[in-house]
Scaffold this active site. Structure first.
Site, mmCIF file in Angstrom:
data_model
loop_
_atom_site.group_PDB
_atom_site.id
_atom_site.type_symbol
_atom_site.label_atom_id
_atom_site.label_comp_id
_atom_site.label_asym_id
_atom_site.label_seq_id
_atom_site.Cartn_x
_atom_site.Cartn_y
_atom_site.Cartn_z
ATOM 1 N N ASN A 136 0.851 -1.188 0.000
ATOM 2 C CA ASN A 136 0.000 0.000 0.000
ATOM 3 C C ASN A 136 0.894 1.248 0.000
ATOM 4 O OD1 ASN A 136 -1.818 2.032 0.454
ATOM 5 N ND2 ASN A 136 -2.411 1.369 2.517
ATOM 6 N N LYS A 158 -0.010 4.245 -0.313
ATOM 7 C CA LYS A 158 -0.709 5.432 0.214
ATOM 8 C C LYS A 158 -0.517 6.602 -0.763
ATOM 9 C CE LYS A 158 -0.297 3.481 4.781
ATOM 10 N NZ LYS A 158 -0.233 3.661 6.207
ATOM 11 N N HIS A 161 -9.781 1.517 5.325
ATOM 12 C CA HIS A 161 -8.465 1.767 5.924
ATOM 13 C C HIS A 161 -8.629 2.804 7.040
ATOM 14 C CE1 HIS A 161 -4.333 2.915 6.541
ATOM 15 N NE2 HIS A 161 -3.998 1.787 5.931
ATOM 16 N N GLU A 170 -6.963 5.259 7.883
ATOM 17 C CA GLU A 170 -6.753 6.661 7.485
ATOM 18 C C GLU A 170 -7.995 7.210 6.794
ATOM 19 O OE1 GLU A 170 -3.133 5.744 5.455
ATOM 20 O OE2 GLU A 170 -2.159 5.409 7.384
ATOM 21 N N GLU A 188 -5.187 -4.283 11.227
ATOM 22 C CA GLU A 188 -4.173 -3.235 11.372
ATOM 23 C C GLU A 188 -4.456 -2.433 12.644
ATOM 24 O OE1 GLU A 188 -2.304 -2.138 7.315
ATOM 25 O OE2 GLU A 188 -4.076 -0.907 7.535
ATOM 26 N N GLY A 204 2.679 2.978 11.067
ATOM 27 C CA GLY A 204 3.675 4.037 10.927
ATOM 28 C C GLY A 204 4.407 4.403 12.200
ATOM 29 N N SER A 230 3.443 -1.266 10.536
ATOM 30 C CA SER A 230 4.894 -1.265 10.774
ATOM 31 C C SER A 230 5.586 -2.584 10.450
ATOM 32 C CB SER A 230 5.208 -0.860 12.223
ATOM 33 O OG SER A 230 4.824 0.466 12.450
HETATM 34 P P1 13P Z 1 2.936 1.049 7.705
HETATM 35 O O1 13P Z 1 3.450 -0.266 7.189
HETATM 36 O O2 13P Z 1 3.637 2.237 7.125
HETATM 37 O O3 13P Z 1 2.873 1.064 9.204
HETATM 38 O O4 13P Z 1 1.428 1.173 7.189
HETATM 39 C C1 13P Z 1 0.561 0.130 7.401
HETATM 40 C C2 13P Z 1 -0.673 0.388 6.653
HETATM 41 O O5 13P Z 1 -1.455 1.266 6.997
HETATM 42 C C3 13P Z 1 -0.909 -0.424 5.463
HETATM 43 O O6 13P Z 1 -2.209 -0.273 5.001
#
Ligand code: 13P
Length: 237
Positions: A7, A9, A85, A87, A157, A163, A199
């Site tokens: 992903n 993003k 997600h 976010e 997640e 992150g 992460s």
């Molecule tokens: P990170 O791997 O950067 O922590 O992000 C995880 C994530 O949100 C994948 O969708």
């Protein structure tokens, strides 16, 4: 083979993606799906990679300025879409639309990666499982007739792990994923794959690989550098 979802993003632009694509050429197996920004889906698709969308609209078409429908995204060859997600839930109130998005994707034969996860304070108060069950119910209950063991994949997640460099302990992660799986089985008679995200990186992948219940990974930051991403996926069984 475990499923690996990259992903990106809202990261990477054309010059960097060209370098990325050159670096991974011939080194990706078919258990990997790329989720770049929608603008760049075709760069991956035309080189034969599996691609998915990071999001879809909650409507099939119409007057929704700035949004992309699953039908439009299918023209770019997506086989999968992420839904819910954290976010999107945080910035766009997406929890409200998860039900419609799952429905639209599945009706259009696009597989769903459904993200669920608890906030730090929920984790600290021991509320992880009830939070996850509620998110599962919201997405699944009204769509059960459309769901098969193959077209819906859960991505667990924990929000506090995204992150941050932090991940749950092996024991907690294994228990949580087993709880998700047994709830899906008992409540809905579904045997779904459950990915872990949050992460995932080169420093912790060997530890995560010891968690038997994990069926794959949803990888953010560690998928942005092609060399690191290749090293990472080479450590996944
Ligand atoms: P990170 O791997 O950067 O922590 O992000 C995880 C994530 O949100 C994948 O969708």
């Amino acid at each position: 083979m475990k499923l690996i979802c990259a992903n990106f993003k809202m990261n990477l632009t054309t010059p960097i993606l060209n370098i990325y694509l050159a670096a991974i050429d011939g080194k990706i197996k078919d258990n990997v799906i790329f989720f770049p920004s929608s603008l760049y889906l075709s760069m991956f698709k035309e080189r034969g990679y599996q691609v998915g969308s990071q999001n879809i609209s909650f409507k099939e078409s119409g007057s929704i300025t700035g949004d992309l429908s699953v039908i439009q995204l299918k023209e770019f060859g997506i086989s999968h879409t992420i839904v819910g997600h954290s976010e999107m839930r945080e910035y766009f109130n997406d929890s409200k639309h998860v039900k419609e998005k799952v429905n639209l994707a599945l009706r259009n034969k696009v597989k769903v990666i459904l993200c669920i996860g608890e906030k730090l304070e929920e984790y600290e108060k021991g509320k992880t499982i009830p939070v996850l069950k509620k998110e599962l119910d919201k997405a699944i209950k009204s769509n059960l007739k459309l769901i098969t063991n193959d077209n819906l994949i859960i991505a667990y997640e924990p929000i506090w792990a995204i992150g941050t460099g932090k991940i749950p302990t092996k024991e907690i992660l294994d228990n949580t994923i087993l709880e998700i799986k047994s709830y899906l089985k008992e409540q809905y008679n579904l045997n779904l794959k459950v990915l872990y995200g949050g992460s995932v990186n080169l420093d912790n992948i060997e530890e995560l690989e010891k968690v038997d219940s994990i069926d794959g990974y949803l990888i953010g930051g560690a998928s942005l550098n092609p060399e690191k991403f290749l090293s990472l996926i080479n450590k996944v069984n």
